[in-house]
Design a protein around this motif. Structure first.
Motif, PDB file in Angstrom:
ATOM      1  N   VAL A 186       0.835  -1.222   0.000  1.00 57.96           N
ATOM      2  CA  VAL A 186       0.000   0.000   0.000  1.00 57.96           C
ATOM      3  C   VAL A 186       0.858   1.257   0.000  1.00 57.96           C
ATOM      4  N   GLN A 187       2.067   1.178   0.580  1.00 62.87           N
ATOM      5  CA  GLN A 187       2.964   2.341   0.517  1.00 62.87           C
ATOM      6  C   GLN A 187       3.418   2.586  -0.916  1.00 62.87           C
ATOM      7  N   ARG A 188       3.681   1.523  -1.656  1.00 66.10           N
ATOM      8  CA  ARG A 188       4.065   1.690  -3.051  1.00 66.10           C
ATOM      9  C   ARG A 188       2.920   2.287  -3.873  1.00 66.10           C
ATOM     10  N   VAL A 220      -5.214   2.659   1.671  1.00 66.87           N
ATOM     11  CA  VAL A 220      -3.973   3.222   1.107  1.00 66.87           C
ATOM     12  C   VAL A 220      -3.633   4.496   1.881  1.00 66.87           C
ATOM     13  N   PRO A 221      -2.434   4.589   2.468  1.00 65.53           N
ATOM     14  CA  PRO A 221      -2.075   5.755   3.307  1.00 65.53           C
ATOM     15  C   PRO A 221      -1.717   6.970   2.457  1.00 65.53           C
ATOM     16  N   ALA A 239      -1.067   8.973   8.060  1.00 72.36           N
ATOM     17  CA  ALA A 239      -1.376   7.580   7.707  1.00 72.36           C
ATOM     18  C   ALA A 239      -0.141   6.877   7.165  1.00 72.36           C
ATOM     19  N   LEU A 240       0.655   7.594   6.358  1.00 73.74           N
ATOM     20  CA  LEU A 240       1.875   6.985   5.812  1.00 73.74           C
ATOM     21  C   LEU A 240       2.879   6.700   6.917  1.00 73.74           C
ATOM     22  N   SER A 241       2.996   7.630   7.889  1.00 72.14           N
ATOM     23  CA  SER A 241       3.916   7.414   9.015  1.00 72.14           C
ATOM     24  C   SER A 241       3.498   6.191   9.834  1.00 72.14           C
ATOM     25  N   ALA A 242       2.201   6.063  10.089  1.00 67.56           N
ATOM     26  CA  ALA A 242       1.709   4.908  10.851  1.00 67.56           C
ATOM     27  C   ALA A 242       1.949   3.609  10.083  1.00 67.56           C
ATOM     28  N   SER A 243       1.764   3.655   8.754  1.00 65.36           N
ATOM     29  CA  SER A 243       2.003   2.467   7.927  1.00 65.36           C
ATOM     30  C   SER A 243       3.473   2.054   7.969  1.00 65.36           C
ATOM     31  N   LEU A 292       5.058  -1.448   9.272  1.00 60.30           N
ATOM     32  CA  LEU A 292       5.940  -2.242   8.405  1.00 60.30           C
ATOM     33  C   LEU A 292       7.224  -2.624   9.144  1.00 60.30           C
ATOM     34  N   LEU A 293       7.846  -1.644   9.815  1.00 54.68           N
ATOM     35  CA  LEU A 293       9.089  -1.919  10.537  1.00 54.68           C
ATOM     36  C   LEU A 293       8.855  -2.924  11.671  1.00 54.68           C
TER      37      LEU A 293
END
Length: 886
Positions: A434-436, A562-563, A568-572, A576-577
């Motif tokens: 979803v990050q991609r 999708v973030p 939302a992207l930071s949380a994703s 992931l990490l």
């Protein structure tokens, strides 16, 4: 003249009968009359009832061919209930014969010195055998002991000795059973040493012997030799000695007459030889099983197990031939499993996987076989280090098996342990994908999602076709089995058992489905693809995103997770990490896979995120390769020292004794905290406050810092009347130490300050039950009737139930009024509480005669307690007493 002659003959016959009825005269006519009656009215009819009951049980028994078959299957506590009517009738018949036809009268058995009726001992033995099958082992043993003691010079003593051995084994008294077997072996040995005598009619010999009062030793009846050898084999198995069991079963074949008996013995011999690793002999015994008449399932399993013993091309062709035979439709799962085993022996894994998948597919009712297929698929994936696939197979296996499955706990444990790995890997794949997607341009993203929708619809159609094909194949399989067994013409909906079995099979095949149109459709879930790093195409594995059940998928639905925002992207990225690191730890610590673990930790470092997870991943790589591969360990060390110079890990890398020294500091801090706590207990509140404030301000790494905060708050509570002054300290605990016991305690204190204390209500522990337990008096049973249940109808139901299942107990059923509108039935009486509770167990397990009355409230009670119950009229109170003591 003729009429006068006929009258004279009739009178003479009547006189003979009257004379013959006497049990006190030892004449030929008396012995003949009473012996014939005892033989046919008692012994023969009773044995027929027992034989029919046991045969019916064993015919309907579902054998477990995955385990070594029982040499002589016996009903368990639940199954024996269905045999009560025939067994109890047999006991009653023999008992009446013993009472009415013993010569002389059997009013005082202990004072009798001899018995002139040659068939009374057989009736005693039959009562014992019936009690054995009824699982009333104490009563059975008493009968066999009586026969052994009173008929000491009669072949019946050997029959009794044999059944005493069986009874002792069921009671777990293996030493006593060994003595019984030894006694019989000694008698047989002495008989054989004395020379074989010409076999004569056992009963005529007994009659002659008893009439002449000969004292010669009775011979062991040849009719029990087959059963005796099997009993010796059962004894050997209980002593965990399969080699001796094999020897005794082979000896039993010399005395076996029925083909079904020979087939069963050969099959068990095959299983026992297989269990000790003698594959060639096992193969031979399975082949011999096929020579005799036996149930088809036994023949099928003999062929299948023979195939397992040697997997060459000839055996493979035989299995494929069996697969095409319509009679084997219900056994396809087992045949495919055997074929998979052969392919594994030939190192053909792809074909083995195909066969195992088919085995699981066709295992609609045989959950044991389905579990075996899933387990082997899981083991193969595990051996190939495909742990995600292995977990799914183990989880499928754990879903279908029950607790009786071998190593059931081990399989569930594997599924549970690997579940965290699967969750971590799938989360990492999902978040990466979803990050991609989020990094694409808006037009590109929409075009990509539309393409996903197209592929999803194509996949849904493919799955729909597969499910329809699966249903068609399974239906064909079921039809083949039905036609082979001659049940194709039976009207399904008129057969309750068939409907129930069909429902169970449907649930196993399809899971829980609503009774609605389009029931085959799965829940409407859509899958966002995982973008492959190299090919940039949709991969197979993905994470499900739940959406509403609609017939169509929209771009907005697929874009929901999708973030697209910074938060939302930071949380994703954090998820992931964490998932990558968690997978690495599982690979390293639980699966001992350092290479796979290193791959996950390096994936964390490749994200170049400065956070605790990044630091931990670098430290894991350093610890893994510090001694073996410095070229990997040193960059990880430099990474920590550069980006996290003040961390515990950095301190450890500078000083390997850092954690030892820290432990010593923690020990000193603990000693200091204990001293401060003692001061608080002595009421020295101000010095405690001073120390707490110093630790809170200057010792951020003190492991007792949160406890010092609570201690300070409690001291303030003792020194000030304004409890609001405690709130800043307590709120600091909530802020700095969330999720700790100290946070919980701080919340409690804040609640007390803001809301006050709740009322304290003292518990009353002095209340005692008005009822007393007394197991030395007769017990009664009470059945509480619903208002809708007619008293007379209920009384008839219970009486019919008692006649069939407890005919020997001569129970009486009466009705009474309990309270204003409650009726009860009284069943009386039982000599012990155990007998009464056994009655309730059978009552609750039996629907015959009782129907819905089976679910009525039922308890055991004594006469004294019943008086109290009628006075107090508190059923719940007595139920509590009943649950505690009965």
């Amino acid at each position: 003249m003729i009429k006068t002659y006929q009258k004279i003959v009739a009178v003479l016959i009547l006189l003979v009968v009257i004379v013959a009825c006497s049990t006190e005269k030892n004449t030929l006519i008396n012995r003949t009359y009473h012996g014939t009656t005892a033989r046919y009215n008692g012994y023969f009819n009773a044995n027929e009832l027992i034989r029919q009951g046991i045969t019916s049980y064993r015919t309907s028994l579902k054998e477990d061919y995955y385990s070594i078959l029982k040499i002589d299957p016996l009903p368990n506590e639940t199954e024996v209930i269905g045999l009560y009517p025939s067994i109890d009738t047999a006991i009653v018949k023999c008992t009446k014969v013993i009472q009415n036809h013993s010569m002389p009268s059997n009013d005082r058995p202990s004072q009798k010195k001899e018995e002139h009726n040659a068939w009374i001992d057989e009736n005693w033995t039959t009562v014992g055998i019936a009690s054995f099958y009824r699982r009333d082992y104490d009563a059975a043993m008493k009968n066999f002991m009586f026969v052994k003691k009173f008929y000491s010079n009669d072949p019946s003593i050997y029959v009794g000795e044999l059944w005493m051995a069986k009874t002792n084994m069921e009671l777990g008294k293996l030493t006593d059973a060994g003595f019984n077997i030894a006694n019989l072996e000694k008698a047989i040995s002495e008989q054989e040493e004395g020379g074989a005598k010409k076999e004569k009619s056992a009963k005529s010999k007994k009659s002659s012997k008893k009439s002449k009062k000969e004292e010669e030793v009775a011979e062991v009846p040849k009719s029990i030799r087959f059963d005796f050898e099997k009993t010796k084999a059962e004894f050997a198995l209980r002593k965990q000695n399969p080699q001796d069991a094999i020897k005794y079963l082979e000896a039993s074949l010399k005395f076996a007459k029925k083909q079904t008996d020979k087939a069963r013995v050969h099959f068990i011999l095959g299983q026992l030889n297989e269990s000790i690793g003698n594959r060639e002999e096992a193969k031979k015994q399975y082949g011999l099983t096929l020579k005799y008449n036996a149930p088809y399932e036994m023949h099928f399993n003999a062929r299948l197990k023979r195939a397992f013993m040697g997997g060459d091309e000839k055996v493979k062709k035989e299995l494929l031939k069996m697969l095409r035979d319509a009679k084997n439709a219900q056994f396809k799962d087992q045949i495919y499993y055997a074929l998979a085993d052969i392919e594994l022996q030939n190192s053909n894994k792809p074909l083995a996987v195909e066969y195992l998948t088919k085995s699981a597919f066709y295992s609609t009712a045989n959950t044991r076989q389905k579990g075996m297929a899933y387990e082997k698929l899981g083991n193969m994936s595990f051996a190939d280090r495909n742990y995600v696939s292995a977990q799914k197979y183990y989880d499928s296996c754990a879903t279908v098996i029950d607790d009786t499955y071998p190593n059931a706990e081990g399989i569930r444990s594997k599924a549970d342990k690997l579940a965290d790995l699967v969750a971590a890997v799938e989360t990492a794949n999902f978040e990466d994908s979803v990050q991609r997607i989020a990094l694409m341009g808006e037009d590109e993203r929409i075009k990509f999602v539309e393409n996903v929708i197209k592929k999803k619809k194509e996949e849904a159609e493919r799955l729909k076709r597969l499910e329809a094909e699966k249903l068609r194949q399974l239906q064909e399989n079921q039809n083949s089995f039905a036609e082979t067994n001659g049940s194709g013409s039976k009207w399904y909906f008129n057969n309750a058992k068939t409907r129930s079995e069909g429902f169970d099979e449907f649930r196993k095949m399809w899971g829980p489905r609503e009774n609605e149109d389009n029931w085959r459709r799965s829940d409407k879930t859509v899958l966002l693809p995982i973008i492959n790093e190299e090919e940039d195409t949709a991969a197979v594995d993905s994470k499900e995103i739940a959406v509403e059940k609609k017939d169509s998928m929209s771009v907005d639905q697929l874009m929901a997770d999708v973030p697209l925002t910074d938060s939302a992207l930071s949380a994703s990225k954090t998820r992931l990490l964490d998932a990558l690191y968690a997978a690495g730890v599982i690979y390293k610590d639980q699966l001992n896979e350092p290479d796979l673990a290193a791959k996950q930790f390096n994936a964390v470092l490749s994200k170049e995120a400065v956070c605790e997870t990044d630091m931990s991943a670098a430290f894991q790589l350093y610890k893994m390769y510090n001694e073996s591969k410095p070229e990997i360990a040193n960059p990880s060390k430099d990474h920590i020292l550069t980006l996290y110079p003040n961390s515990d890990y950095a301190n450890y890398l500078r000083d390997p004794d850092y954690f030892v020294k820290r432990k010593e500091r923690d020990a000193l801090a603990e000693q200091e905290y204990v001293k401060v706590l003692e001061r608080y207990n002595r009421g020295l509140y101000y010095p405690v406050i001073s120390k707490a404030e110093d630790v809170i301000a200057n010792e951020k790494d003190n492991q007792f810092r949160s406890k010092y905060m609570l201690l300070k708050a409690m001291c303030l509570g003792q020194t000030t009347s304004n409890k609001q002054e405690l709130l800043p300290v307590l709120n600091q605990v909530l802020t700095e130490y969330p999720g700790t016991p100290e946070e919980t305690r701080a919340k409690e204190m804040i609640s007390i300050i803001q809301n006050g204390y709740s009322a304290n209500i003292e518990m009353d522990y002095s209340k005692k039950s008005p009822y007393t337990f007394n197991d030395e008096v007769p017990q009664w049973v009470i059945v509480f009737l619903d208002k809708s249940e007619g008293v007379s109808t209920a009384k008839t139901k219970v009486s019919d139930f008692n006649k069939e299942f407890f005919s020997r107990d001569k129970l009486k059923v009466s009705s009474k009024i309990f309270g204003d509108d409650q009726s009860i039935l009284l069943v009386q009486e039982f000599p012990t509480d155990l007998k009464a509770t056994e009655y309730i167990r059978v009552y609750k397990a039996t629907r015959k005669h009782l129907l819905d009355l089976q679910n009525a409230k039922i308890v055991v009670i004594t006469q004294e307690n019943m008086k109290i119950l009628f006075e107090r009229k508190d059923v719940k109170e007595y139920e509590d007493f009943f649950d505690e003591f009965y």
